[in-house]
Design an enzyme around this catalytic site. Structure first.
Site, short mmCIF file in Angstrom:
data_model
loop_
_atom_site.label_atom_id
_atom_site.label_comp_id
_atom_site.label_asym_id
_atom_site.label_seq_id
_atom_site.Cartn_x
_atom_site.Cartn_y
_atom_site.Cartn_z
N HIS A 3 1.33 -1.37 15.23
CA HIS A 3 0.96 0.05 15.29
C HIS A 3 1.19 0.66 16.67
CE1 HIS A 3 -1.87 -0.02 11.50
NE2 HIS A 3 -0.63 -0.37 11.23
N ILE A 50 0.82 -1.21 0.00
CA ILE A 50 0.00 0.00 0.00
C ILE A 50 0.86 1.26 0.00
CG2 ILE A 50 -0.23 -0.03 2.52
CD1 ILE A 50 -3.00 1.09 0.11
N ALA A 51 2.10 1.14 0.49
CA ALA A 51 2.99 2.30 0.54
C ALA A 51 3.39 2.76 -0.87
CB ALA A 51 4.24 1.98 1.37
N ARG A 52 3.26 1.89 -1.86
CA ARG A 52 3.54 2.30 -3.24
C ARG A 52 2.54 3.38 -3.64
NH1 ARG A 52 2.61 -2.29 -6.91
NH2 ARG A 52 3.67 -1.01 -8.45
N ASP A 75 -9.82 -5.10 7.86
CA ASP A 75 -9.42 -4.59 6.55
C ASP A 75 -10.66 -4.12 5.77
OD1 ASP A 75 -7.55 -4.09 4.45
OD2 ASP A 75 -8.27 -5.89 3.45
N LEU A 124 2.61 -0.51 8.53
CA LEU A 124 3.04 -1.78 9.12
C LEU A 124 1.81 -2.63 9.50
CD1 LEU A 124 5.81 -0.33 11.48
CD2 LEU A 124 6.17 -1.56 9.31
N LYS A 177 -5.13 1.77 8.12
CA LYS A 177 -6.24 1.21 8.88
C LYS A 177 -6.13 -0.30 8.86
CE LYS A 177 -8.11 -0.37 6.07
NZ LYS A 177 -7.60 -1.42 5.14
N ARG A 196 -2.94 -10.03 6.43
CA ARG A 196 -4.33 -9.89 6.87
C ARG A 196 -5.01 -11.22 7.18
NH1 ARG A 196 -5.52 -5.79 2.00
NH2 ARG A 196 -3.69 -6.90 1.23
#
Lengths: 374, 374
Positions: free
Chosen positions: B96, B29-31, B199, B91, B114, B186
């Site tokens: 978290h 998701i960081a992309r 998620d 992460l 989230k 997940r």
């Protein structure tokens, strides 16, 4: 129609004859169905009966019934008319048991408004009466007969495009006015005691069953705190259906919200949505949307595809197609050599009514799950 | 940007400065979020840290990070970099608590994926750490920041067009492949123990709260028989939210079905539908549909109106708008004279997490209703 060159014997076996309808009562919905009887090519409107002959006459005139339509001052006179093949019964649900059984005993085929009964016990008496008297039974769930419904079902049945059904969300709500909420039969415990569940919920339940190819769920749970009126009739209720394989359907039905009628069916590979499933926005054509194997583009920025809209034309309104289908079944019994009435329609009615019963039982049991057994 | 003719003093008070981001970890998701940081006009991508500097370097190269991006072989080095204003933390959820608190203590503003925490108890430690250290907290719920969301909310808030909210149905499902179902964080109890609820369900819950103008429900019930994997992580779950005034929301979230993301909100006077609420089909514009005071034509043959489609353009992708909003809040704290971080975002996170907790508690209690208290 009998072709001129066929022999009488062949014609008798193959001919499509006209099913002559009598209507019991002057319900609002009968305006739509009487029009459908007129539009359907294999049926005619033969008579209407009301407890008041004056009311029946006024109703027939106001709704442009053919001048040949017989006007009766009682339901029994309709049932006693030997020229009538079938009756349409849009009476309050609490009267169905009496009048459907009586009609069946008079060998009249029966098209009855939904819900067909207050509970399965009553419905079984009704269905048994129809069976022993050899008459066709069908409930008035019109959307079953729209050609769109079959095309949507084909999508749901396509293992490549839809996969296995996993979830259904359905709703049917309409915003009843204060006149309805005070006086309509659907808010009266002695007339339509099932309220919004029997009226709007009937469609949602049928939709959930339809999406599951009519496999019955293992159990049903009413969601908490349905809204009832001051005399205990349901005005808004949610429930969930749970199948053995883990698939789940939830529905919301209500008299208290803006007109909405949705089915969203989600499968392992596809999604189907329809937003006017009970009464299409327009008579001539109806749409639905599907998407298969939806996924994201790189980095989840967009979708690989959007849902596609499908448009289905109908040569007749769905209620006329209902009448046509019913009349063809009646004809098959009368002339076509059918050994017995078509069992599909009573079976669907009974499955739907079973879920109604289960929702009611779940409410009565404090929202515990209620097992469903056919 | 500081205009050349302004004095230094005025500039310091009013200027929009750039928020310099560090990213903790090389999550997929960081992309998307690193691209958003680059696209947002008030932020820059300053550094990325991973437990392996080689992994961080490879990731930065593969994703076209600016050559100026610092590469660190630990998360702590990112937090210790004095040039970094804010960190983005994608992460696994179980990390978290540790890393958000640590970031806050290092006076880094925090944008966290989230679900922000495994439960409210953890989230409260996180939010307290942010508050006492005066840093902005925001979770990564991107659709909150799309201009469509505000326009849809305006419709829901319009008493003439929508009336009072009565029901919400929401779903978020996607068909995870076998690799995901075996190896994704997940589905791992030690990493993202909330599974599909934390998620996919996070979005549905936020949607239900959003539709209710963030009023918390009185109680929440998990529907029976959610699907779990062999180590007890939720793969599919339904739940219902029940408000004091009788309104009800149901949602379905799952890793096991075709990609679907719906909100249907039904009010006394109107209905809103959106079928791509989490990630719009296309970046440049997004749509939704509304209809108000829908009713039938005479004899219930057709509808008086069909829903209208509304299209909303976005000058930036919603995740860039999220970064822009977050960066503006950071800037307000740094230079704009904000006395404290904006409380809206932590409050929304906490309300959403409260519902997550309630669903989990309901499952644990055999699907009994669980009261929600802020």
């Amino acid at each position: 129609m009998v072709e001129p060159h066929t022999t009488t014997t062949v014609a008798a076996a193959n001919a499509t004859t006209t099913t002559r309808f009598g209507i019991l009562g002057c319900a609002g919905i009968a305006r739509k169905v009487s029009r459908a009887i007129t539009l359907s090519p294999n049926s005619t409107l033969h008579a209407i009966g009301s407890r008041s002959i004056e009311k029946a006459r006024t109703y027939a005139t106001a709704n442009g019934f053919p001048s040949s339509t017989k006007i009766y001052g009682s339901y029994d006179e309709v049932l006693d008319d030997p020229e009538i093949d079938a009756v349409y019964i849009p009476l309050p649900t609490s009267l169905h048991l009496h009048w459907v059984v009586r009609a069946a005993e008079k060998k009249k085929h029966v098209l009855v408004e939904k819900p067909p009964a207050l509970n399965v016990k009553e419905l079984d008496v009704i269905l048994n009466a129809c069976e022993v008297n050899g008459v066709q039974f069908m409930d008035g769930t019109m959307w079953m007969h729209h050609p769109r419904t079959k095309i949507m079902a084909d999508f749901l049945g396509n293992s490549q495009l839809f996969g296995q059904l996993k979830a259904v969300q359905s709703s049917f709500t309409f915003s009843a006015d204060s006149e309805f909420l005070e006086n309509d039969i659907r808010v009266k415990p002695d007339l339509d005691a099932l309220g919004a569940l029997g009226d709007a919920g009937w469609y949602c339940i049928r939709a959930c069953l339809w999406a599951a190819n009519y496999e019955l769920p293992k159990f049903v749970t009413a969601l908490r705190n349905p809204i009832k009126n001051s005399v205990g009739v349901l005005l808004s209720v949610d429930a969930s259906l749970h199948w053995e394989d883990g698939k789940v359907a939830t529905f919301h039905c209500s008299f208290l919200s803006n007109l909405t009628m949705d089915i969203t069916a989600i499968g392992t590979k596809g999604t189907l949505r329809v937003n006017d499933f009970i009464i299409p926005y327009k008579e001539a054509e109806a749409s639905f949307s599907t998407v298969s194997e939806a996924w994201f583009t790189d980095m989840d920025l967009e979708w690989n595809r959007k849902p596609s809209e499908h448009i289905v034309s109908a040569d007749l309104p769905q209620e006329a197609l209902l009448v046509k289908e019913f009349s063809a079944l009646v004809d098959a019994i009368k002339h076509g050599g059918a050994l017995a009435p078509e069992n599909k329609w009573p079976t669907l009615s009974r499955k739907t009514q079973l879920i109604i019963d289960a929702v009611v039982a779940s409410i009565d049991k404090g929202f515990l799950p209620v097992e469903v057994v056919y």
